[in-house]
Design a protein around this motif. Structure first.
Motif, PDB file in Angstrom:
ATOM      1  N   LYS A   1       0.817  -1.218   0.000  1.00  0.00           N
ATOM      2  CA  LYS A   1       0.000   0.000   0.000  1.00  0.00           C
ATOM      3  C   LYS A   1       0.850   1.267   0.000  1.00  0.00           C
ATOM      4  O   LYS A   1       0.466   2.278  -0.591  1.00  0.00           O
ATOM      5  CB  LYS A   1      -0.934   0.012   1.217  1.00  0.00           C
ATOM      6  N   ARG A   2       1.998   1.215   0.672  1.00  0.00           N
ATOM      7  CA  ARG A   2       2.813   2.429   0.761  1.00  0.00           C
ATOM      8  C   ARG A   2       4.272   2.082   1.039  1.00  0.00           C
ATOM      9  O   ARG A   2       4.567   1.128   1.753  1.00  0.00           O
ATOM     10  CB  ARG A   2       2.297   3.332   1.890  1.00  0.00           C
ATOM     11  N   PHE A   3       5.159   2.842   0.418  1.00  0.00           N
ATOM     12  CA  PHE A   3       6.590   2.753   0.698  1.00  0.00           C
ATOM     13  C   PHE A   3       7.027   3.979   1.501  1.00  0.00           C
ATOM     14  O   PHE A   3       6.630   5.109   1.189  1.00  0.00           O
ATOM     15  CB  PHE A   3       7.410   2.735  -0.600  1.00  0.00           C
ATOM     16  N   ASP A   4       7.853   3.752   2.500  1.00  0.00           N
ATOM     17  CA  ASP A   4       8.549   4.839   3.187  1.00  0.00           C
ATOM     18  C   ASP A   4      10.032   4.504   3.159  1.00  0.00           C
ATOM     19  O   ASP A   4      10.448   3.449   3.659  1.00  0.00           O
ATOM     20  CB  ASP A   4       8.081   4.978   4.641  1.00  0.00           C
ATOM     21  N   LEU A   5      10.824   5.376   2.552  1.00  0.00           N
ATOM     22  CA  LEU A   5      12.275   5.202   2.540  1.00  0.00           C
ATOM     23  C   LEU A   5      12.865   6.229   3.507  1.00  0.00           C
ATOM     24  O   LEU A   5      12.744   7.443   3.298  1.00  0.00           O
ATOM     25  CB  LEU A   5      12.835   5.397   1.131  1.00  0.00           C
ATOM     26  N   ILE A   6      13.468   5.738   4.562  1.00  0.00           N
ATOM     27  CA  ILE A   6      13.946   6.606   5.640  1.00  0.00           C
ATOM     28  C   ILE A   6      15.465   6.752   5.541  1.00  0.00           C
ATOM     29  O   ILE A   6      16.209   5.772   5.670  1.00  0.00           O
ATOM     30  CB  ILE A   6      13.550   6.025   7.011  1.00  0.00           C
ATOM     31  N   TYR A   7      15.904   7.972   5.293  1.00  0.00           N
ATOM     32  CA  TYR A   7      17.337   8.267   5.155  1.00  0.00           C
ATOM     33  C   TYR A   7      17.980   8.311   6.540  1.00  0.00           C
ATOM     34  O   TYR A   7      17.526   9.021   7.433  1.00  0.00           O
ATOM     35  CB  TYR A   7      17.503   9.615   4.447  1.00  0.00           C
ATOM     36  N   ILE A   8      19.046   7.524   6.716  1.00  0.00           N
ATOM     37  CA  ILE A   8      19.776   7.508   7.987  1.00  0.00           C
ATOM     38  C   ILE A   8      21.063   8.325   7.866  1.00  0.00           C
ATOM     39  O   ILE A   8      21.300   9.261   8.631  1.00  0.00           O
ATOM     40  CB  ILE A   8      20.104   6.069   8.425  1.00  0.00           C
ATOM     41  N   ASP A   9      21.907   7.943   6.905  1.00  0.00           N
ATOM     42  CA  ASP A   9      23.111   8.711   6.608  1.00  0.00           C
ATOM     43  C   ASP A   9      23.498   8.421   5.162  1.00  0.00           C
ATOM     44  O   ASP A   9      22.752   7.756   4.433  1.00  0.00           O
ATOM     45  CB  ASP A   9      24.257   8.393   7.590  1.00  0.00           C
ATOM     46  N   ALA A  10      24.654   8.888   4.747  1.00  0.00           N
ATOM     47  CA  ALA A  10      25.048   8.779   3.341  1.00  0.00           C
ATOM     48  C   ALA A  10      25.183   7.337   2.870  1.00  0.00           C
ATOM     49  O   ALA A  10      25.148   7.072   1.660  1.00  0.00           O
ATOM     50  CB  ALA A  10      26.358   9.529   3.104  1.00  0.00           C
ATOM     51  N   ASN A  11      25.324   6.409   3.793  1.00  0.00           N
ATOM     52  CA  ASN A  11      25.514   5.008   3.404  1.00  0.00           C
ATOM     53  C   ASN A  11      24.429   4.070   3.935  1.00  0.00           C
ATOM     54  O   ASN A  11      24.555   2.854   3.828  1.00  0.00           O
ATOM     55  CB  ASN A  11      26.879   4.506   3.904  1.00  0.00           C
ATOM     56  N   THR A  12      23.361   4.630   4.492  1.00  0.00           N
ATOM     57  CA  THR A  12      22.345   3.777   5.120  1.00  0.00           C
ATOM     58  C   THR A  12      20.952   4.375   4.954  1.00  0.00           C
ATOM     59  O   THR A  12      20.761   5.584   5.131  1.00  0.00           O
ATOM     60  CB  THR A  12      22.620   3.611   6.633  1.00  0.00           C
ATOM     61  N   PHE A  13      19.986   3.506   4.612  1.00  0.00           N
ATOM     62  CA  PHE A  13      18.582   3.917   4.654  1.00  0.00           C
ATOM     63  C   PHE A  13      17.726   2.698   4.974  1.00  0.00           C
ATOM     64  O   PHE A  13      18.179   1.551   4.892  1.00  0.00           O
ATOM     65  CB  PHE A  13      18.144   4.601   3.353  1.00  0.00           C
ATOM     66  N   ILE A  14      16.485   2.948   5.362  1.00  0.00           N
ATOM     67  CA  ILE A  14      15.559   1.872   5.735  1.00  0.00           C
ATOM     68  C   ILE A  14      14.388   1.865   4.754  1.00  0.00           C
ATOM     69  O   ILE A  14      13.817   2.916   4.446  1.00  0.00           O
ATOM     70  CB  ILE A  14      15.023   2.057   7.168  1.00  0.00           C
ATOM     71  N   ILE A  15      14.055   0.671   4.264  1.00  0.00           N
ATOM     72  CA  ILE A  15      12.848   0.501   3.445  1.00  0.00           C
ATOM     73  C   ILE A  15      11.726   0.040   4.370  1.00  0.00           C
ATOM     74  O   ILE A  15      11.863  -0.961   5.077  1.00  0.00           O
ATOM     75  CB  ILE A  15      13.042  -0.560   2.347  1.00  0.00           C
ATOM     76  N   VAL A  16      10.614   0.755   4.375  1.00  0.00           N
ATOM     77  CA  VAL A  16       9.434   0.356   5.145  1.00  0.00           C
ATOM     78  C   VAL A  16       8.278   0.188   4.162  1.00  0.00           C
ATOM     79  O   VAL A  16       7.993   1.093   3.372  1.00  0.00           O
ATOM     80  CB  VAL A  16       9.064   1.398   6.215  1.00  0.00           C
ATOM     81  N   ALA A  17       7.635  -0.982   4.202  1.00  0.00           N
ATOM     82  CA  ALA A  17       6.526  -1.259   3.283  1.00  0.00           C
ATOM     83  C   ALA A  17       5.287  -1.636   4.082  1.00  0.00           C
ATOM     84  O   ALA A  17       5.321  -2.563   4.894  1.00  0.00           O
ATOM     85  CB  ALA A  17       6.897  -2.384   2.327  1.00  0.00           C
ATOM     86  N   MET A  18       4.196  -0.903   3.849  1.00  0.00           N
ATOM     87  CA  MET A  18       2.903  -1.237   4.449  1.00  0.00           C
ATOM     88  C   MET A  18       2.153  -2.141   3.479  1.00  0.00           C
ATOM     89  O   MET A  18       1.890  -1.764   2.341  1.00  0.00           O
ATOM     90  CB  MET A  18       2.093   0.030   4.711  1.00  0.00           C
ATOM     91  N   MET A  19       1.813  -3.365   3.931  1.00  0.00           N
ATOM     92  CA  MET A  19       1.192  -4.356   3.060  1.00  0.00           C
ATOM     93  C   MET A  19      -0.327  -4.208   3.044  1.00  0.00           C
ATOM     94  O   MET A  19      -0.928  -3.621   3.949  1.00  0.00           O
ATOM     95  CB  MET A  19       1.565  -5.763   3.525  1.00  0.00           C
ATOM     96  N   SER A  20      -0.934  -4.810   2.025  1.00  0.00           N
ATOM     97  CA  SER A  20      -2.395  -4.761   1.907  1.00  0.00           C
ATOM     98  C   SER A  20      -3.085  -5.541   3.016  1.00  0.00           C
ATOM     99  O   SER A  20      -4.266  -5.320   3.291  1.00  0.00           O
ATOM    100  CB  SER A  20      -2.825  -5.311   0.543  1.00  0.00           C
TER     101      SER A  20
END
Length: 360
Positions: A135-154
């Motif tokens: 349903k939705r993607f959230d890409l959370i920036y941590i630093d220049a070499n790291t980020f988090i993928i968050v996915a909300m499912m149906s």
């Protein structure tokens, strides 16, 4: 060539007596259990003709006859009396099912255990899920070499992944990827995430570092995981009480097959059409089931989610009793889970038979 009325009565008598005793059936027994009004010699001739037609076989020259898979198929299709459960049996099944449904998180295993207990055969339960989407993607920036993928499912679950990068990436790139993935990768099923879609996304955000592929691979993996059916096999040791499985090698082969719930995905593709379906001997796809029969009933879990409940046992199975019990379980599950129309119970339940000439 069709069977005469007398041959049908004799075949039904042999099947039912063999189901009851697990012993080859001779002409004398047929004469005692039917009202054919003919001699044992006539019955012997009819038994021989049924054998030549493929409905019966003789395990030893001095023994009586036993049904072949073709004989069981004729019996199930045309000769079997459809059994309707008594009021007491129906109430007992409903009471047991109500108890099992108190733990919804264990529904599949509990329903399988109930079916196994009622039939005295190993039971299989499958709860299939509708195709999942994100349903939705959230890409959370941590630093220049790291980020988090968050996915909300149906299905309202949330999946996430921490991504470490060997190169530096700016926060603006992560934001662009988040926008594009929400625009193009949400509300679609796994099969729609194609190499073409991934390449076009890379071009749209000027991604030269392979970030699009990383996020898309994560999306594919969680979508695949989300639509895997929940499966359960219970009561496999009940096979050992059946005369057909006194041979340790034969019992071991089938019990080993049943010990792996992944094999149930072969059955998940079978369409019961809201009815009970019977697969006899070689009609089963799996080689390990070729000497067994499988009886399946489908139930509605609400929305687009379907389930299957079934048992596996010897071809010498009381098909009528098993079908009636599985039908009632399926009907009760459909009603309790809010699935709408439920398969009719017992005597009114049509049996859809694999290989039936009337099957569309």
């Amino acid at each position: 060539m069709g069977l005469s009325g007398r041959k049908k009565k004799i075949l039904a008598a042999v099947v039912e007596e063999y189901i009851r005793t697990a012993e080859p059936v001779g002409s004398k027994t047929v004469a005692q259990t039917t009202d054919l009004g003919c001699s044992s010699a006539t019955i012997r001739n009819e038994l021989a003709e049924l054998a030549s037609m493929g409905y019966l076989e003789q395990p030893h020259t001095s023994a009586g006859r036993v049904p072949t898979p073709q004989g069981y198929r004729m019996y199930v299709n045309e000769l079997m009396q459809r059994q309707k459960l008594s009021l007491e049996e129906t109430e007992e099944i409903n009471r047991s099912l109500n108890e099992k449904m108190r733990e919804l998180d264990k529904l599949v295993s509990n329903v399988g255990a109930l079916a196994s207990s009622l039939t005295n055969y190993p039971a299989m339960a499958i709860a299939a899920s509708p195709p999942a989407t994100i349903k939705r993607f959230d890409l959370i920036y941590i630093d220049a070499n790291t980020f988090i993928i968050v996915a909300m499912m149906s299905n309202n679950s949330v999946k996430n992944k921490l991504v470490h990068l060997p190169v530096s990436v700016g926060q603006d790139m992560i934001q662009r990827l988040s926008s594009v993935f929400n625009a193009n990768f949400t509300e679609i099923t796994e099969d729609k995430i194609t190499p073409l879609l991934i390449r076009s996304t890379e071009r749209a955000v000027d991604d030269t570092m392979g970030l699009t592929g990383v996020i898309a691979s994560f999306a594919i993996s969680i979508l695949s995981e989300a639509q895997t059916a929940e499966t359960c096999i219970t009561g496999a040791n009940r096979l050992l009480s059946q005369p057909e499985f006194r041979d340790p090698a034969k019992a071991h082969a089938l019990m080993s097959y049943l010990s792996d719930a992944e094999h149930l995905h072969d059955l998940d593709a079978i369409d019961c059409g809201g009815d009970v379906r019977v697969l006899i001997g070689p009609e089963n796809v799996a080689e390990e089931l070729r000497d067994s029969s499988v009886v399946l009933a489908s139930y509605d879990m609400g929305g687009e989610t379907k389930g299957l409940i079934g048992v596996v046992g010897p071809t010498r199975m009381d098909y009528s009793a098993v079908a009636a019990k599985l039908s009632l379980i399926a009907r009760a599950l459909s009603e309790r889970l809010g699935g709408g129309a439920a398969p009719p119970p017992g005597l009114d339940n049509k049996l859809i038979i694999k290989g039936d000439i009337n099957e569309q």
